[in-house]
Design a protein around this motif. Structure first.
Motif, PDB file in Angstrom:
ATOM      1  N   THR A  46      19.963  35.679  37.465  1.00 35.58           N
ATOM      2  CA  THR A  46      20.669  36.539  36.507  1.00 35.58           C
ATOM      3  C   THR A  46      19.751  37.667  36.037  1.00 35.58           C
ATOM      4  O   THR A  46      20.221  38.634  35.454  1.00 35.58           O
ATOM      5  CB  THR A  46      21.181  35.750  35.281  1.00 35.58           C
ATOM      6  OG1 THR A  46      20.073  35.181  34.592  1.00 35.58           O
ATOM      7  CG2 THR A  46      22.177  34.685  35.693  1.00 35.58           C
ATOM      8  N   LYS A  47      18.458  37.523  36.309  1.00 35.73           N
ATOM      9  CA  LYS A  47      17.506  38.570  35.944  1.00 35.73           C
ATOM     10  C   LYS A  47      16.978  39.275  37.197  1.00 35.73           C
ATOM     11  O   LYS A  47      15.837  39.703  37.252  1.00 35.73           O
ATOM     12  CB  LYS A  47      16.364  37.980  35.122  1.00 35.73           C
ATOM     13  CG  LYS A  47      16.847  37.445  33.793  1.00 35.73           C
ATOM     14  CD  LYS A  47      15.726  36.899  32.960  1.00 35.73           C
ATOM     15  CE  LYS A  47      16.296  36.394  31.637  1.00 35.73           C
ATOM     16  NZ  LYS A  47      15.292  35.716  30.848  1.00 35.73           N
ATOM     17  N   ASP A  91      24.151  44.115  38.694  1.00 32.30           N
ATOM     18  CA  ASP A  91      24.209  43.129  37.614  1.00 32.30           C
ATOM     19  C   ASP A  91      24.717  41.811  38.169  1.00 32.30           C
ATOM     20  O   ASP A  91      25.758  41.770  38.825  1.00 32.30           O
ATOM     21  CB  ASP A  91      25.143  43.633  36.506  1.00 32.30           C
ATOM     22  CG  ASP A  91      25.224  42.674  35.334  1.00 32.30           C
ATOM     23  OD1 ASP A  91      24.190  42.082  34.956  1.00 32.30           O
ATOM     24  OD2 ASP A  91      26.335  42.506  34.788  1.00 32.30           O
ATOM     25  N   PHE A  92      23.970  40.734  37.920  1.00 33.83           N
ATOM     26  CA  PHE A  92      24.334  39.394  38.353  1.00 33.83           C
ATOM     27  C   PHE A  92      24.788  38.646  37.109  1.00 33.83           C
ATOM     28  O   PHE A  92      23.969  38.214  36.313  1.00 33.83           O
ATOM     29  CB  PHE A  92      23.120  38.734  39.024  1.00 33.83           C
ATOM     30  CG  PHE A  92      23.449  37.523  39.851  1.00 33.83           C
ATOM     31  CD1 PHE A  92      24.221  37.621  40.989  1.00 33.83           C
ATOM     32  CD2 PHE A  92      22.953  36.274  39.500  1.00 33.83           C
ATOM     33  CE1 PHE A  92      24.508  36.516  41.767  1.00 33.83           C
ATOM     34  CE2 PHE A  92      23.226  35.154  40.262  1.00 33.83           C
ATOM     35  CZ  PHE A  92      24.012  35.282  41.403  1.00 33.83           C
ATOM     36  N   GLU A  93      26.092  38.544  36.937  1.00 35.31           N
ATOM     37  CA  GLU A  93      26.689  38.007  35.711  1.00 35.31           C
ATOM     38  C   GLU A  93      27.040  36.529  35.869  1.00 35.31           C
ATOM     39  O   GLU A  93      27.760  36.147  36.789  1.00 35.31           O
ATOM     40  CB  GLU A  93      27.959  38.807  35.400  1.00 35.31           C
ATOM     41  CG  GLU A  93      28.779  38.300  34.264  1.00 35.31           C
ATOM     42  CD  GLU A  93      30.134  38.990  34.168  1.00 35.31           C
ATOM     43  OE1 GLU A  93      30.915  38.559  33.313  1.00 35.31           O
ATOM     44  OE2 GLU A  93      30.417  39.929  34.932  1.00 35.31           O
ATOM     45  N   LYS A  94      26.545  35.713  34.954  1.00 41.83           N
ATOM     46  CA  LYS A  94      26.830  34.278  34.990  1.00 41.83           C
ATOM     47  C   LYS A  94      28.199  34.018  34.372  1.00 41.83           C
ATOM     48  O   LYS A  94      28.461  34.404  33.237  1.00 41.83           O
ATOM     49  CB  LYS A  94      25.751  33.501  34.250  1.00 41.83           C
ATOM     50  CG  LYS A  94      25.903  32.000  34.368  1.00 41.83           C
ATOM     51  CD  LYS A  94      24.727  31.273  33.750  1.00 41.83           C
ATOM     52  CE  LYS A  94      24.839  29.783  33.964  1.00 41.83           C
ATOM     53  NZ  LYS A  94      23.650  29.064  33.535  1.00 41.83           N
ATOM     54  N   VAL A  95      29.083  33.342  35.126  1.00 42.45           N
ATOM     55  CA  VAL A  95      30.408  32.973  34.643  1.00 42.45           C
ATOM     56  C   VAL A  95      30.408  31.508  34.210  1.00 42.45           C
ATOM     57  O   VAL A  95      30.964  31.150  33.182  1.00 42.45           O
ATOM     58  CB  VAL A  95      31.480  33.228  35.727  1.00 42.45           C
ATOM     59  CG1 VAL A  95      32.851  32.777  35.265  1.00 42.45           C
ATOM     60  CG2 VAL A  95      31.501  34.697  36.134  1.00 42.45           C
ATOM     61  N   TYR A 100      29.154  33.002  39.585  1.00 43.64           N
ATOM     62  CA  TYR A 100      28.632  34.271  39.109  1.00 43.64           C
ATOM     63  C   TYR A 100      29.484  35.405  39.654  1.00 43.64           C
ATOM     64  O   TYR A 100      30.260  35.223  40.585  1.00 43.64           O
ATOM     65  CB  TYR A 100      27.188  34.479  39.599  1.00 43.64           C
ATOM     66  CG  TYR A 100      26.224  33.446  39.079  1.00 43.64           C
ATOM     67  CD1 TYR A 100      25.392  33.737  38.011  1.00 43.64           C
ATOM     68  CD2 TYR A 100      26.146  32.179  39.656  1.00 43.64           C
ATOM     69  CE1 TYR A 100      24.493  32.786  37.526  1.00 43.64           C
ATOM     70  CE2 TYR A 100      25.259  31.225  39.180  1.00 43.64           C
ATOM     71  CZ  TYR A 100      24.438  31.537  38.124  1.00 43.64           C
ATOM     72  OH  TYR A 100      23.566  30.601  37.643  1.00 43.64           O
ATOM     73  N   LYS A 101      29.295  36.583  39.083  1.00 40.56           N
ATOM     74  CA  LYS A 101      29.861  37.807  39.626  1.00 40.56           C
ATOM     75  C   LYS A 101      28.696  38.751  39.863  1.00 40.56           C
ATOM     76  O   LYS A 101      27.832  38.913  38.999  1.00 40.56           O
ATOM     77  CB  LYS A 101      30.855  38.446  38.659  1.00 40.56           C
ATOM     78  CG  LYS A 101      32.150  37.691  38.533  1.00 40.56           C
ATOM     79  CD  LYS A 101      33.110  38.423  37.610  1.00 40.56           C
ATOM     80  CE  LYS A 101      34.397  37.638  37.461  1.00 40.56           C
ATOM     81  NZ  LYS A 101      35.305  38.302  36.512  1.00 40.56           N
ATOM     82  N   HIS A 103      27.904  42.576  40.542  1.00 40.29           N
ATOM     83  CA  HIS A 103      28.433  43.932  40.473  1.00 40.29           C
ATOM     84  C   HIS A 103      27.435  44.854  41.168  1.00 40.29           C
ATOM     85  O   HIS A 103      26.224  44.704  40.993  1.00 40.29           O
ATOM     86  CB  HIS A 103      28.605  44.379  39.017  1.00 40.29           C
ATOM     87  CG  HIS A 103      29.403  43.437  38.181  1.00 40.29           C
ATOM     88  ND1 HIS A 103      30.773  43.436  38.155  1.00 40.29           N
ATOM     89  CD2 HIS A 103      29.006  42.435  37.341  1.00 40.29           C
ATOM     90  CE1 HIS A 103      31.199  42.488  37.322  1.00 40.29           C
ATOM     91  NE2 HIS A 103      30.141  41.862  36.830  1.00 40.29           N
ATOM     92  N   THR A 116      32.745  44.396  42.934  1.00 37.20           N
ATOM     93  CA  THR A 116      32.342  43.134  42.305  1.00 37.20           C
ATOM     94  C   THR A 116      32.735  42.007  43.245  1.00 37.20           C
ATOM     95  O   THR A 116      33.870  41.959  43.723  1.00 37.20           O
ATOM     96  CB  THR A 116      33.028  42.943  40.939  1.00 37.20           C
ATOM     97  OG1 THR A 116      32.620  43.999  40.080  1.00 37.20           O
ATOM     98  CG2 THR A 116      32.650  41.611  40.313  1.00 37.20           C
TER      99      THR A 116
END
Length: 178
Positions: A46-47, A91-95, A100-101, A103, A116
């Motif tokens: 995520t980072k 951007d690695f977004e945690k769901v 994850y998503k 973008h 995405t």
């Protein structure tokens, strides 16, 4: 925290696309030559501060040489002028714990659009050779015409030959670099 570099394990990864043909069946293709470089803070995806994927258009394979030649032509990917497909993650977004998503920007045939994709994180393990590996399943879809892949034909009966929607699927295994 220190930057961790990851690279693709090409023997345990695959990049596929699926498209409807005549709107009654699905044809699967893949890229035989591709690369993915990722940089994270520690092992936390995520980072990620770098996610860059490229695929060589000339390596496209749909198990039909005539179709592959057509896909490489100016009607579709125009491989002579646009050698690679490129995705840059932003951007690695945690769901959830495993979902994850990602973008980012996808460039095909010189056109870049935001995309995405859904990412399932399989986890991190150490293989029998002592290498740390991370696994991911990636799914998404795009409209091919958004990227200038506009060739189209209609059968005598009025059926569309190739759908506009392209489904993307990838099985990714990354290797942590020393």
């Amino acid at each position: 925290m220190a930057t961790t570099k990851w690279s693709i394990d090409p023997t345990h990864s695959e990049i596929q696309f699926k498209v409807k043909h005549l709107m009654i069946t699905t044809v699967t293709g893949y890229f035989a030559k591709f690369n993915l470089e990722v940089e994270t803070e520690g092992d936390d995806f995520t980072k990620a501060n770098k996610v860059v994927f490229t695929a060589d258009v000339d390596s496209i394979n749909t198990n039909n040489e005539q179709r592959d030649t057509h896909l490489k032509s100016a009607d579709f990917f125009d491989a002579d002028n646009h050698e690679q497909v490129r995705f840059e993650g932003k951007d690695f977004e945690k769901v959830s714990d495993e979902e994850y998503k990602l973008h980012g920007d996808l460039t095909i045939r010189g056109t870049t659009k935001p995309v995405t994709v859904k990412v399932e994180f399989g986890g991190i393990v150490v293989d029998p050779y002592g290498q740390t590996k991370a696994g991911f399943t990636v799914d998404g879809k795009i409209n091919r015409k958004d990227y200038g892949l506009t060739w189209s034909a209609v059968t005598e009966a009025g059926s569309i030959v190739v759908s506009d929607e392209i489904k993307l699927h990838a099985e990714i295994q990354l290797v942590k670099q020393a």
